[in-house]
Design an enzyme around this catalytic site. Structure first.
Site, PDB file in Angstrom:
ATOM      1  N   GLY A  79     -23.733  14.439  -4.804  1.00  0.00           N
ATOM      2  CA  GLY A  79     -25.150  14.576  -5.092  1.00  0.00           C
ATOM      3  C   GLY A  79     -25.681  13.631  -6.146  1.00  0.00           C
ATOM      4  O   GLY A  79     -26.793  13.830  -6.628  1.00  0.00           O
ATOM      5  N   GLU A 116     -23.831  22.114  -5.137  1.00  0.00           N
ATOM      6  CA  GLU A 116     -25.016  22.183  -4.265  1.00  0.00           C
ATOM      7  C   GLU A 116     -25.056  21.038  -3.270  1.00  0.00           C
ATOM      8  O   GLU A 116     -25.584  21.180  -2.156  1.00  0.00           O
ATOM      9  CB  GLU A 116     -26.295  22.207  -5.108  1.00  0.00           C
ATOM     10  N   ASP A 117     -24.467  19.874  -3.627  1.00  0.00           N
ATOM     11  CA  ASP A 117     -24.498  18.729  -2.719  1.00  0.00           C
ATOM     12  C   ASP A 117     -23.726  19.016  -1.433  1.00  0.00           C
ATOM     13  O   ASP A 117     -24.174  18.670  -0.338  1.00  0.00           O
ATOM     14  CB  ASP A 117     -23.960  17.475  -3.412  1.00  0.00           C
ATOM     15  N   TYR A 118     -22.579  19.689  -1.548  1.00  0.00           N
ATOM     16  CA  TYR A 118     -21.780  20.021  -0.367  1.00  0.00           C
ATOM     17  C   TYR A 118     -22.556  20.950   0.568  1.00  0.00           C
ATOM     18  O   TYR A 118     -22.597  20.726   1.786  1.00  0.00           O
ATOM     19  CB  TYR A 118     -20.471  20.673  -0.796  1.00  0.00           C
ATOM     20  N   SER A 140     -25.667  19.248   2.201  1.00  0.00           N
ATOM     21  CA  SER A 140     -25.279  18.370   3.311  1.00  0.00           C
ATOM     22  C   SER A 140     -24.820  19.192   4.515  1.00  0.00           C
ATOM     23  O   SER A 140     -25.120  18.836   5.661  1.00  0.00           O
ATOM     24  CB  SER A 140     -24.179  17.405   2.862  1.00  0.00           C
TER      25      SER A 140
END
Length: 425
Positions: A241, A266-268, A271
């Site tokens: 992220g 949160e990025d995982y 996505s």
């Protein structure tokens, strides 16, 4: 007799596994090298879209480091037709507020706003910080970009100059005259075609002074790049992220940014939500150039341990896959395979394997850098050996303690990626 047969079966299984592992890892090396050589750090000769989308840039800020103002200023100077900068600061006493106000005054013609206070929607401090900016975003595409990322043209190299003021040093960023490329934001937007829902950048670090900076650059240009690029090139969703361009409508379909406040990674999950809705991913041609002003070996180690803890709890297969994907552990397995099947000397096979890995990593690093390295080959060798030697310790440290210390909070991870804040009594 039974014990001997058992050892023989285990030895044969380890030899077969070592052969398979060698095939997988060598493919990862070659895929990464080929992709970076063919796709990255190139001048974009394709015809750009008729109209680039308007973009809302979300900047989460906390505290001030020596490079923050310079990093932020590069985003005020982006050559892009329509974008806004949404600066987000959580604490009202944060010194980053004064820095932001100074830049807002210096660039009155740039569409930029400052949001202070955040909005608590979960345990993730980054999401809480970004919420007011996300809710105020005017454009259909949002770019979440960490405070330590730079936004200048091309791949820049630092020139260290001695200045008259005592023994202090001054940083100068230079862009080679023949190496001017499209701005970072335009590069990201160019990849946002009609079927793409998320564009991300390969994390890398700027040239900085000191061995800790060299260690970080070697890690992001070798071990991290190998896994990250190979995963992207083969269709796996591997996104960090630090720099992500996303379609806001797709995020809103998944519950908006607030829905991801329950996760530390949160990025995982962002996505994953975008991929689950049928959208493709693209990688920018330029790296996401990290340039934090505060860095050390201990900070680097803590950062990588934190990421490893998150991967272990999000993807349990990491417990098996990650250790055997490192140079020294895989080298032991592969050298045993060479001895078992071809009667090679184990020590010699191991040394040849490590040396080949060392050379392939150097090739990757030079390609990701896009130019000459700022340190010597000896510095590379020392940093590479230390990084590889740290790998197993980092993994064991991540397994030993599931509690994550991030910013000013401590969080206990649960299986599946959710977390709870640890309140010290």
């Amino acid at each position: 007799m039974a014990m001997v047969m058992a050892f023989e079966v285990v030895g044969a299984a380890a030899a077969v596994f070592g052969c398979a592992l060698f095939g997988i890892l060598i493919q990862m090396h070659l895929i990464c090298i080929a992709y970076v050589f063919l796709k990255m750090n190139k001048r974009n000769t394709e015809t750009p879209p008729m109209k680039l989308p308007g973009i809302s840039l979300l900047k989460p800020l906390k505290g001030v480091d020596p490079h923050l103002e310079d990093n932020l200023e590069t985003f005020f100077e982006l050559d892009y037709p329509e974008y806004e900068i949404l600066l987000c600061v959580q604490e009202h006493e944060d010194p980053a507020i004064d820095l932001c106000k100074r830049l807002l005054g210096k660039y009155p013609n740039v569409d930029a706003k400052l949001f202070v206070g955040g909005k608590k929607v979960g345990i993730n401090p980054k999401i809480n910080n970004l919420m007011p900016g996300y809710e105020a975003a005017r454009y259909d595409v949002v770019w979440i970009c960490d405070s330590g990322i730079r936004g200048e043209n091309g791949v820049c190299h630092i020139v260290w100059q001695q200045v008259i003021r005592g023994m202090s040093l001054e940083l100068k960023w230079e862009i080679p005259a023949d190496d001017v490329r499209v701005d970072t934001l335009a590069d990201l937007a160019h990849q946002m075609t009609e079927k793409v829902g998320l564009v991300h950048g390969l994390p890398y670090t700027a040239d900085r002074r000191g061995f800790a900076a060299t260690l970080e650059q070697v890690y992001f240009g070798t071990s991290h790049a190998r896994t990250y690029v190979a995963a992207h090139a083969t269709g796996f969703k591997c996104v960090t992220g630090m720099s992500c361009l996303m379609r806001k409508a797709v995020v809103d379909q998944a519950g908006g940014l607030a829905a991801f406040g329950q996760y530390l990674a949160e990025d995982y999950f962002l996505s994953k939500a975008i991929a689950d809705r049928g959208w493709q991913f693209a990688m920018a041609q330029q790296v996401a150039l990290q340039n934090p002003g505060t860095y050390s070996i201990s900070l680097f180690q803590s950062r990588v341990i934190r990421w490893t803890k998150l991967r272990i709890h999000m993807v349990p297969a990491t417990i098996v896959c990650e250790p055997v994907s490192e140079c020294f552990v895989s080298g032991l397995l592969v050298s045993w395979s060479a001895h078992y099947f071809f009667q090679w000397d184990i020590v010699l096979a191991f040394l040849c394997y490590v040396f080949a890995w060392f050379l392939l990593d150097f090739i990757k690093l030079r390609l990701v850098q896009g130019g000459p390295l700022s340190f010597s080959k000896l510095d590379y060798a020392v940093a590479w050996f230390i990084r590889e030697s740290m790998a197993l310790f980092i993994f064991c440290a991540a397994l030993w303690d599931p509690v994550i210390s991030w910013r000013t909070g401590r969080y206990r991870l649960r299986c599946g990626g959710t977390a709870e804040e640890v309140i010290d009594m």
